[in-house]
Enzyme design. Structure first.
Site, PDB file in Angstrom:
ATOM      1  N   ASP A  17      -6.208  -4.702  -4.855  1.00 13.09           N
ATOM      2  CA  ASP A  17      -6.137  -5.429  -3.914  1.00 13.09           C
ATOM      3  C   ASP A  17      -7.809  -5.051  -4.093  1.00 13.09           C
ATOM      4  OD1 ASP A  17      -6.441  -5.695  -1.457  1.00 13.09           O
ATOM      5  OD2 ASP A  17      -6.267  -3.904  -0.265  1.00 13.09           O
ATOM      6  N   GLY A  20     -11.732 -10.030  -2.072  1.00 14.21           N
ATOM      7  CA  GLY A  20     -11.792 -10.422  -1.009  1.00 14.21           C
ATOM      8  C   GLY A  20     -13.493  -9.686  -1.282  1.00 14.21           C
ATOM      9  N   ARG A  21     -13.545  -8.577  -0.523  1.00 18.91           N
ATOM     10  CA  ARG A  21     -14.183  -7.856  -0.943  1.00 18.91           C
ATOM     11  C   ARG A  21     -15.435  -7.542  -2.047  1.00 18.91           C
ATOM     12  NH1 ARG A  21     -11.510  -2.912   0.871  1.00 18.91           N
ATOM     13  NH2 ARG A  21      -9.483  -4.025   0.171  1.00 18.91           N
ATOM     14  N   TRP A  22     -15.087  -8.006  -2.709  1.00 16.14           N
ATOM     15  CA  TRP A  22     -16.038  -7.808  -4.126  1.00 16.14           C
ATOM     16  C   TRP A  22     -16.629  -9.417  -4.234  1.00 16.14           C
ATOM     17  CZ3 TRP A  22     -16.179 -11.160  -8.495  1.00 16.14           C
ATOM     18  CH2 TRP A  22     -17.492 -10.867  -9.198  1.00 16.14           C
ATOM     19  N   ARG A  30     -14.287 -16.252  -1.343  1.00 18.02           N
ATOM     20  CA  ARG A  30     -13.840 -14.600  -1.788  1.00 18.02           C
ATOM     21  C   ARG A  30     -13.113 -15.336  -2.267  1.00 18.02           C
ATOM     22  NH1 ARG A  30     -10.901 -11.647   2.051  1.00 18.02           N
ATOM     23  NH2 ARG A  30      -8.656 -11.628   1.585  1.00 18.02           N
ATOM     24  N   SER A  62       1.418 -11.805  -2.000  1.00 15.61           N
ATOM     25  CA  SER A  62       3.161 -11.066  -1.397  1.00 15.61           C
ATOM     26  C   SER A  62       3.286 -12.172   0.206  1.00 15.61           C
ATOM     27  CB  SER A  62       2.340 -10.082  -0.492  1.00 15.61           C
ATOM     28  OG  SER A  62       1.971 -10.367   0.723  1.00 15.61           O
ATOM     29  N   ASN A  65       1.115 -12.713   2.267  1.00  9.22           N
ATOM     30  CA  ASN A  65       0.250 -13.503   2.246  1.00  9.22           C
ATOM     31  C   ASN A  65      -0.331 -15.148   2.845  1.00  9.22           C
ATOM     32  OD1 ASN A  65      -0.810 -12.052  -0.623  1.00  9.22           O
ATOM     33  ND2 ASN A  65      -1.543 -11.258   1.107  1.00  9.22           N
ATOM     34  N   ARG A  68      -3.356 -15.901   5.342  1.00 13.11           N
ATOM     35  CA  ARG A  68      -4.380 -16.123   5.077  1.00 13.11           C
ATOM     36  C   ARG A  68      -4.832 -17.762   5.409  1.00 13.11           C
ATOM     37  NH1 ARG A  68      -6.560 -12.266   0.600  1.00 13.11           N
ATOM     38  NH2 ARG A  68      -4.887 -10.810   0.974  1.00 13.11           N
ATOM     39  N   ARG A 185      -2.975   1.635  -7.006  1.00 17.77           N
ATOM     40  CA  ARG A 185      -3.938   0.054  -6.314  1.00 17.77           C
ATOM     41  C   ARG A 185      -5.259   0.732  -5.617  1.00 17.77           C
ATOM     42  NH1 ARG A 185      -1.458  -1.616  -0.245  1.00 17.77           N
ATOM     43  NH2 ARG A 185      -3.460  -3.273   0.368  1.00 17.77           N
ATOM     44  N   GLU A 204       5.045   7.715  -9.097  1.00 19.75           N
ATOM     45  CA  GLU A 204       3.876   8.449  -8.928  1.00 19.75           C
ATOM     46  C   GLU A 204       3.272   7.699  -7.759  1.00 19.75           C
ATOM     47  OE1 GLU A 204       3.070  11.872  -8.649  1.00 19.75           O
ATOM     48  OE2 GLU A 204       4.847  12.297  -9.479  1.00 19.75           O
TER      49      GLU A 204
END
Ligand code: FPP
Length: 239
Positions: A17, A20-22, A30, A62, A65, A68, A185, A204
């Protein structure tokens, strides 16, 4: 692999994840982030044998997705096609066996053909097992598995009284995989977003702030090493 602690995670699943923010942080579209993300996939797959990870499962697209924008979805689909075309030979040479999970019905024909070909090409490899989740959703997977199982019951091939966890697991997309030991994640979100719901019952979890395009093999190696110190009891009490 020699230097790695025994009891490291054999199967790591990653929710990649933050692409897009990167990109946004760099004033870019994006898709620029998704392309950077794809380069990380390459690096992370390649380092698995060195850190003792035998099975790697990554969440590429997913069932949600599709919501979008059309241009982002089309860009991602084209990225997947190009990734397969460009990486197939290297994955084969490096001993990686690639398989896909998720519902192929909504994917375009050309992409599905490339997926089939890559699975076939790498079918005899066993150094690393890479599973790519494409149009995958945990609930959708269980619903599709139940549908197949119900058909078998209806046809008289399966006795409903004998259906148990193992039977259902056999009908899941992941029938060939051990359960994940560790789910990672990136990007600071602490959600599992419909990923491997059934399979991660005892996994975990590791949520880290790093955005996926910044996720290096050293960060991955650190997480894998940290896992070796965890005390997994699978619901039992240590004696
Ligand atoms: C989530 O970031 C990422 C995705 C939905 C796509 C994952 C795809 C890749 C890493 C590209 C390459 C994959 C393969 C298998 C070649 P986001 O877009 O939700 O980021 P955001 O939360 O910052 O918007």
């Amino acid at each position: 692999m020699k230097d790695f602690p025994q009891g490291g995670p054999r199967h790591v699943a990653i929710i990649m994840d933050g692409n897009g923010r990167w990109a946004q942080k760099r004033g870019k579209p994006r898709l620029f982030g998704h392309h950077a993300g794809a380069r990380r996939v390459k690096e992370i797959v390649r380092c698995c044998p060195d850190i003792g990870v035998k099975y790697l499962t990554i969440f590429a697209f997913s069932t949600e997705n599709w919501k979008r924008t059309q241009s982002e979805v089309a860009g991602l689909m084209s990225l997947f096609r190009r990734y397969i075309q460009r990486e197939a030979q290297a994955l084969f040479n490096e001993g990686v066996r690639v398989r896909f999970i998720g519902d192929r019905i909504k994917l375009d024909e050309k992409l599905v053909r490339l997926m089939d070909e890559l699975e076939l090409l790498t079918a005899d490899n066993s150094k690393v097992h890479l599973t790519i989740a494409l149009n995958y959703g945990g609930r959708d997977e269980v619903a599709r598995a139940v549908k197949r199982l119900a058909r078998e019951v209806k046809a008289g091939n399966v006795d409903p009284e004998r259906v148990n966890e193992e039977t259902l697991a056999h009908y899941l997309d992941t029938y060939f995989l051990p359960d994940p030991d560790l789910v990672v994640r990136t990007s600071g979100e602490a959600r599992i977003s419909n990923f491997l719901l059934w399979q991660s019952a005892y996994a975990e979890y590791e949520f880290i702030d790093t955005l996926w395009p910044d996720f290096t093999k050293d960060i991955f190696a650190g997480i894998v090493a940290g896992y070796g110190t965890r005390d997994r009891r699978f619901g039992a009490v240590r004696t």
